[in-house]
Write a protein that holds these residues in place. Structure first.
Motif: not given
Length: 285
Positions: A16-35
């Motif tokens: 879900k952190n990947t935008y087509e044709g781009k290198r994204s900055v992704y986080v590795k924390n499952p709790y952030l989405d619930a904040m």
């Protein structure tokens, strides 16, 4: 700086952190989405109080360094290099509401201070990486710039880091999380290092080389210095240690590179370090 932009067709894993044709900055924390809101405490920013995509969505380069004054001067330099409007002398500190770090934006370049040592840069990187993620930035290159202690190289040299190593010359960052020791890889982007080296060939005022950077937890005994309040080793043991470091490929010593390499690598940031050399190891070799 355009010559070191990542290729536009680079992509990361299809999540879900990947935008087509781009290198994204992704986080590795499952709790952030619930904040309800992610507050970046030490940057004086938040996902509700600020429109982060509008403020930072065009960022392509992030340059970080220890000193607030140095990073402001770098931002003013970039303002002139990018030929932006105005003289850049009144450039705004985006983090002015806190005294922990400073941040300046000049076009697609973000300039941020990180203080001294692993704990300080680690806190800044957690919040910077979340900032870039929330802003939906893609194809971001991050470079740590600063001064360091050189080993066996000429005064005025610039070291571009290919791998950050610990005090045992190992490419690893060890961190205690809860009651576990977690070990993370500290290799940096070797292609980026080569791109920077190629750029440096157009500048003849100082020698530039690629090498390992050793990261320590201390400026004095940890860096084999003889001028601290404490010193538990002899000059002979110091020189033996530095010679072994040089043989292992180490060309400079500082206090942030291992956690910088580990965190940037885990979160999809193309990263390296670029250091000027101090002279306090001039007696070596």
């Amino acid at each position: 700086m355009a010559s070191i932009l990542p290729a536009s067709d680079r992509s990361t894993r299809p999540d879900k952190n990947t935008y087509e044709g781009k290198r994204s900055v992704y986080v590795k924390n499952p709790y952030l989405d619930a904040m309800d809101e992610d507050i970046l405490y030490h940057l004086d920013l938040g996902t509700k109080t600020h429109n982060l995509p509008a403020m930072f969505g065009d960022v392509k380069f992030v340059c970080v360094g220890g000193s607030p004054n140095r990073m402001k001067a770098f931002a003013q330099f970039m303002h002139k290099e990018l030929q932006l409007e105005g003289d850049g002398e009144d450039i705004e500190d985006i983090c002015a509401g806190t005294d922990r770090y400073c941040m300046f934006k000049t076009g697609p370049v973000l300039s941020i201070s990180h203080g001294m040592g692993i704990p300080s840069i680690s806190i800044m990187l957690h919040e910077l990486i979340k900032l870039l993620h929330h802003a939906r930035c893609c194809d971001v290159t991050i470079i740590r710039i600063g001064t360091s202690g050189g080993i066996g190289i000429a005064p005025g040299s610039v070291v571009i880091t290919d791998t950050a190593v610990d005090s045992f010359f190992k490419p690893r960052f060890e961190q205690v999380i809860l009651d576990n020791v977690v070990t993370r890889n500290t290799e940096l982007d070797k292609k980026l290092a080569m791109d920077l080296l190629n750029c440096s060939r157009e500048i003849f005022s100082f020698p530039t080389l690629i090498g390992h950077t050793m990261c320590t937890y201390d400026f004095y005994e940890g860096q084999a210095r003889l001028d601290g309040a404490l010193c538990s080793f002899s000059r002979e043991k110091k020189l033996d240690y530095l010679k072994r470091a040089y043989k292992a490929g180490v060309r400079n010593i500082e206090m942030e590179s291992t956690v910088f390499a580990a965190m940037c690598g885990l979160c999809g940031l193309r990263a390296t370090c670029n250091f000027g050399r101090h002279s306090f190891f001039r007696e070596f070799l």
